[in-house]
Design an enzyme around this catalytic site. Structure first.
Site, PDB file in Angstrom:
ATOM      1  N   HIS A  91     -10.821  12.331   4.995  1.00 37.26           N
ATOM      2  CA  HIS A  91     -10.948  11.324   4.606  1.00 37.26           C
ATOM      3  C   HIS A  91     -10.707   9.757   5.352  1.00 37.26           C
ATOM      4  O   HIS A  91     -10.114   9.230   5.510  1.00 37.26           O
ATOM      5  CB  HIS A  91      -9.551  10.925   3.505  1.00 37.26           C
ATOM      6  N   HIS A 127     -13.049   4.806   0.772  1.00 38.20           N
ATOM      7  CA  HIS A 127     -12.407   3.992  -0.867  1.00 38.20           C
ATOM      8  C   HIS A 127     -11.934   3.821  -0.180  1.00 38.20           C
ATOM      9  O   HIS A 127     -10.133   3.459  -0.720  1.00 38.20           O
ATOM     10  CB  HIS A 127     -11.610   5.953  -1.363  1.00 38.20           C
ATOM     11  N   TYR A 158      -8.574   3.369   2.182  1.00 39.18           N
ATOM     12  CA  TYR A 158      -7.908   4.197   2.942  1.00 39.18           C
ATOM     13  C   TYR A 158      -7.995   3.246   5.055  1.00 39.18           C
ATOM     14  O   TYR A 158      -8.612   2.346   5.006  1.00 39.18           O
ATOM     15  CB  TYR A 158      -7.536   5.667   2.763  1.00 39.18           C
TER      16      TYR A 158
HETATM   17  C1  PHB Z   1      -6.899   7.363  -6.553  1.00 40.88           C
HETATM   18  O1  PHB Z   1      -5.795   8.695  -6.591  1.00 40.88           O
HETATM   19  O2  PHB Z   1      -6.417   7.114  -7.414  1.00 40.88           O
HETATM   20  C2  PHB Z   1      -7.672   8.272  -5.371  1.00 40.88           C
HETATM   21  C3  PHB Z   1      -7.788   9.427  -4.667  1.00 40.88           C
HETATM   22  C4  PHB Z   1      -7.833   8.943  -3.384  1.00 40.88           C
HETATM   23  C5  PHB Z   1      -9.440   8.332  -3.734  1.00 40.88           C
HETATM   24  C6  PHB Z   1     -10.502   7.640  -4.806  1.00 40.88           C
HETATM   25  C7  PHB Z   1      -8.540   7.556  -6.061  1.00 40.88           C
HETATM   26  O3  PHB Z   1     -10.193   8.942  -2.629  1.00 40.88           O
END
Ligand code: PHB
Length: 364
Positions: free
Chosen positions: A179, A182, A184
């Site tokens: 991942h 987003h 992270y």
């Molecule tokens: C979320 O929990 O809102 C979430 C988690 C992982 C992602 C995107 C959103 O990649």
């Protein structure tokens, strides 16, 4: 012409169709220990008709946890929990990838015995995460300003990823997905707005991508390039992070991943989270940068997925909210049958309601 319902050669595997289940945070792991459980097994088993089931983000280490009751993949108990899930998906003829997740600064000290979340830099940012109160109800909380990782901690971090990939293999996953999207941790290193480091991991794009590529190389070493995918989300705004580089970071990463011959790049388009719609110009640039399998995702419906597949811009499509609500989504799409509507209130936390009780057509 290729259809979404045709098989796909995906690295070391061959999927039965190109309708993938996107990674979806559901916050139903067993506490304490963040252990995958039988309820989660039932949920994934119901969706084993996906060409590839991609797990919800699973934290690579206790430090990598950013939300309450998300599962991990760092303890023996967690590996055993995942094993029962992958066994069930395999018995139903499916394939499953583990999404390896470190949330970085998207987190909260209450998840870490008071220790601050870590990131590329200790910058204040505006974002919230989801915790649970004493009654198990989901509550939103502001993320604190994180602690910057020291340069000499980064080899340990790469090792955490390496170990999680080994654990994923031991847990029976067919593939792993890193991942890097987003907002992270790996995206926090990649994006200029969240990375003000002055060591070899900050500054130029090459430096900002270094941690991600070291992680990918360690994982390739562990499981082989043909079992590795990477999720990216160029352009848009996620978790308090703006990708303000017109996608250059994503394209740079895609070219580096193409050199490594990984199984797939998973493109998360920003419009699922209220961001702009990508255009085919950017998708063509990505296709040029990465000639291997591209999985597209983000507010896709059947028509959009088929169009992008026919144009050669994606090779498969991952569906999120529609897979939450339709355990038999590929069959419904193929037959042109109506879809159940997802219920937002039960996305995060809770039990079987809004999780394993959406009907398949065969139940109706
Ligand atoms: C979320 O929990 O809102 C979430 C988690 C992982 C992602 C995107 C959103 O990649």
């Amino acid at each position: 012409m290729t259809s979404l319902f045709d098989p796909l050669d995906l690295g070391a595997t061959r999927t039965a169709n190109r309708v993938f289940m996107a990674p979806l945070t559901r916050m139903r792991a067993t506490a304490p220990g963040d252990v995958p459980n039988d309820l989660m097994r039932d949920y994934y088993l119901q969706r084993a008709g996906a060409g590839l089931v991609i797990s919800e983000g699973t934290q690579i280490s206790p430090e990598g946890k950013g939300y309450a009751d998300t599962p991990g993949i760092h303890s023996a108990e967690q590996v055993a929990g995942w094993r029962s899930i992958t066994d069930a998906v395999h018995a139903a003829g499916g394939l499953m990838a583990a999404q390896l997740w470190h949330t970085g600064r998207v987190g909260h000290e209450s998840l870490h015995d008071g220790a601050l979340p870590v990131s590329a830099s200790a910058l204040e940012f505006r974002n919230r995460t989801s915790l649970k109160d004493e009654d198990g109800n989901v509550v939103r909380a502001n993320c604190p300003t994180p602690r910057a990782l020291e340069t000499d901690e980064l080899p340990r971090l790469v090792d955490d990823y390496r170990r999680s990939a080994r654990n994923a293999r031991d847990a029976g996953f067919d593939l792993v997905e890193v991942h890097a999207a987003h907002g992270y941790l790996l995206h926090q290193f990649l994006a200029e707005g969240s990375n003000q480091r002055t060591d070899g991991y900050g500054g130029s794009l090459e430096n900002r991508a270094r941690l991600l590529l070291e992680v990918v190389d360690a994982i390739i070493d562990e499981v082989g390039a043909d079992r590795v995918g990477v999720r990216i989300s160029p352009i848009g705004s996620f978790n308090g992070l703006d990708s303000d580089d017109d996608g250059e970071g994503g394209l740079f990463v895609a070219r580096a991943l193409a050199e490594r011959g990984i199984a797939f790049v998973h493109l998360s388009e920003p419009d699922w989270a209220g961001g702009p719609s990508l255009d085919d110009h950017f998708r063509s640039q990505l296709r040029e940068a990465f000639p291997g399998v591209i999985v597209g995702a983000g507010n896709y419906d059947l028509a959009k997925a088929q169009r992008l597949l026919a144009a050669g811009l994606v090779d498969a499509a991952a569906f999120g909210r529609s897979f939450i609500a339709n355990p038999d989504l590929p069959a419904r799409l193929e037959a042109g049958l109506p879809l159940n509507a997802p219920v937002l209130e039960t996305f995060y936390g809770g039990g079987h309601e809004g999780y394993t009780d959406y009907p398949a057509l065969a139940d109706a």
